[in-house]
Design an enzyme around this catalytic site. Sequence first.
Site, PDB file in Angstrom:
ATOM      1  N   GLY A  10       0.730  -1.353   0.019  1.00  0.00           N
ATOM      2  CA  GLY A  10      -0.158   0.150   0.175  1.00  0.00           C
ATOM      3  C   GLY A  10       0.978   1.178   0.000  1.00  0.00           C
ATOM      4  O   GLY A  10       1.974   1.080   0.446  1.00  0.00           O
ATOM      5  N   THR A 138       5.467   2.307   6.004  1.00  0.00           N
ATOM      6  CA  THR A 138       4.054   1.570   6.455  1.00  0.00           C
ATOM      7  C   THR A 138       3.615   2.808   7.573  1.00  0.00           C
ATOM      8  O   THR A 138       4.159   3.278   8.368  1.00  0.00           O
ATOM      9  CB  THR A 138       3.835   0.231   7.046  1.00  0.00           C
ATOM     10  OG1 THR A 138       2.604   0.184   7.653  1.00  0.00           O
ATOM     11  CG2 THR A 138       4.890   0.090   8.131  1.00  0.00           C
ATOM     12  N   ASP A 140       1.491   2.238   9.409  1.00  0.00           N
ATOM     13  CA  ASP A 140       1.191   1.485  10.863  1.00  0.00           C
ATOM     14  C   ASP A 140       2.313   1.398  11.720  1.00  0.00           C
ATOM     15  O   ASP A 140       2.188   1.201  12.917  1.00  0.00           O
ATOM     16  CB  ASP A 140       0.827  -0.175  10.345  1.00  0.00           C
ATOM     17  CG  ASP A 140      -0.724  -0.086   9.718  1.00  0.00           C
ATOM     18  OD1 ASP A 140      -1.195   1.056   9.589  1.00  0.00           O
ATOM     19  OD2 ASP A 140      -0.938  -1.089   9.515  1.00  0.00           O
ATOM     20  N   MET A 182      -6.572   3.318  10.963  1.00  0.00           N
ATOM     21  CA  MET A 182      -5.832   2.019  10.564  1.00  0.00           C
ATOM     22  C   MET A 182      -4.918   1.608  11.662  1.00  0.00           C
ATOM     23  O   MET A 182      -4.586   2.330  12.668  1.00  0.00           O
ATOM     24  CB  MET A 182      -5.355   2.292   9.344  1.00  0.00           C
ATOM     25  CG  MET A 182      -6.229   2.605   8.124  1.00  0.00           C
ATOM     26  SD  MET A 182      -5.146   2.674   6.584  1.00  0.00           S
ATOM     27  CE  MET A 182      -6.667   2.419   5.250  1.00  0.00           C
ATOM     28  N   GLN A 285      -6.043   8.632   5.935  1.00  0.00           N
ATOM     29  CA  GLN A 285      -4.697   8.659   6.803  1.00  0.00           C
ATOM     30  C   GLN A 285      -3.734   8.574   5.735  1.00  0.00           C
ATOM     31  O   GLN A 285      -2.538   8.618   6.188  1.00  0.00           O
ATOM     32  CB  GLN A 285      -5.027   7.534   7.604  1.00  0.00           C
ATOM     33  CG  GLN A 285      -5.743   7.987   8.841  1.00  0.00           C
ATOM     34  CD  GLN A 285      -6.482   6.646   9.551  1.00  0.00           C
ATOM     35  OE1 GLN A 285      -5.796   6.325  10.698  1.00  0.00           O
ATOM     36  NE2 GLN A 285      -7.141   5.974   8.856  1.00  0.00           N
TER      37      GLN A 285
HETATM   38  O1  F6P Z   1      -0.508  -1.393   6.213  1.00  0.00           O
HETATM   39  C1  F6P Z   1      -1.177  -0.192   5.947  1.00  0.00           C
HETATM   40  C2  F6P Z   1      -2.458  -0.226   5.943  1.00  0.00           C
HETATM   41  O2  F6P Z   1      -2.827   1.094   5.551  1.00  0.00           O
HETATM   42  C3  F6P Z   1      -3.242  -0.939   7.018  1.00  0.00           C
HETATM   43  O3  F6P Z   1      -3.575  -0.163   8.214  1.00  0.00           O
HETATM   44  C4  F6P Z   1      -4.694  -1.092   6.289  1.00  0.00           C
HETATM   45  O4  F6P Z   1      -5.107  -2.213   6.961  1.00  0.00           O
HETATM   46  C5  F6P Z   1      -4.269  -1.430   5.065  1.00  0.00           C
HETATM   47  O5  F6P Z   1      -2.882  -0.788   4.712  1.00  0.00           O
HETATM   48  C6  F6P Z   1      -5.373  -1.050   3.729  1.00  0.00           C
HETATM   49  O6  F6P Z   1      -5.011  -1.621   2.852  1.00  0.00           O
HETATM   50  P1  F6P Z   1      -5.666  -1.464   1.198  1.00  0.00           P
HETATM   51  O7  F6P Z   1      -5.224  -0.168   0.940  1.00  0.00           O
HETATM   52  O8  F6P Z   1      -5.345  -2.689   0.560  1.00  0.00           O
HETATM   53  O9  F6P Z   1      -7.013  -1.159   1.553  1.00  0.00           O
END
Ligand code: F6P
Length: 359
Positions: A10, A138, A140, A182, A285
């Site tokens: 992502g 990330t 996160d 998130m 976010q």
């Molecule tokens: O890992 C980063 C993150 O933003 C997570 O917090 C979240 O669960 C995920 O990516 C969301 O991913 P996607 O863009 O595939 O919905």
Amino acid sequence: MHLLINTGGGDAPGLNAVIRAVTLGALNRGWQVTGIRYGYEGLRTGDPDGLVPLDRDRVRGIAHLGGTILGAINKGNPFEYPVQQGDEVVLTDVSAEVLARFRAVGGDALVAVGGDGSLRIAKRFCDLGLPVVGVPKTIDNDLDGTLFTFGFDTAVSVATEAIGRLHTTAESHRRVMVVEVMGRDAGWIALHAGIAGGADVILIPEIPFDIDSVCVKIRQREAAGRGFSIVVVAEGATPHGGGRVIRAREAGRDVQLGGIGEEVAEAIRALTGKETRTTVLGHIQRGGTPSAFDRVLALRFGAAAVNLVERRLFGHMVGYDPPDMVPVPIPEAVARLRRVPLDSGTLRTARSLGMCLGD
Ligand code: F6P
């Protein structure tokens, strides 16, 4: 030296700043730089548009832009590539094609910018003889081997601002506002934004929550004349004895989380009789301009990655160990996720401020 760079998984605010720093660091050493579009896709397909020559013009004025000029993909693992065969999706190893094309274009090293999934892939390529250096990304902030990943500070700022806005409307209407942020496996965003935004309750994946203790906190506030409350919930938070709330599943894996905020709000409504509302911040976010902190961090990561390539420290990721950037073996960085330690000083701060952590 011909350096290739990709951005996997992502996106996160700061990716473009990394691309700029890697490109300028390499060009200033007299090297050539090429961007791979969409993770490894640009190499796998063999499509000439899959590779982008990076020069000064291409990376001018991008450090403050969100997203990634190379594109991102989180379903392109070349070791488990989803190939449609009839009605079935078969996970196929296409890494040999990627490796062959890397060599065919004269690649000498790859800078892989990604989270733990992307860095695991990078390590597998490294084991097959592809010289790789990693950069941790990330929102996160759950990668081990670095105090911060870029993107996290921006996500916290966005969530903090949202909590601030929800405060005024919550107070006006004497409501309970639940904010889902998130954080799949780690509660860093919820914890930092919750503290910065003055939340009353913070629920994180590391501490399974008891909805009754959440309601005790809300009732205590009510009794003290505070008719509203702010509850911040990480998307990966779970109730005692319960599982994560999953929005969509793919090939047996938990892929898309989301919905725990609404479940918590429903339970609070049922148990306290309070009017509740839920806000899911989601990809807000992740989008938009990176904070100044993330820009500096990302530019430092990019510059340090080129330095690791120069020192031929392949198989390493750049880690932020303030005040320094240090090489961290990728296997060490991905061996476990960096979750909020239960004895963390930040958690103690939240408790000392009287915030409820759901336990
Ligand atoms: O890992 C980063 C993150 O933003 C997570 O917090 C979240 O669960 C995920 O990516 C969301 O991913 P996607 O863009 O595939 O919905």
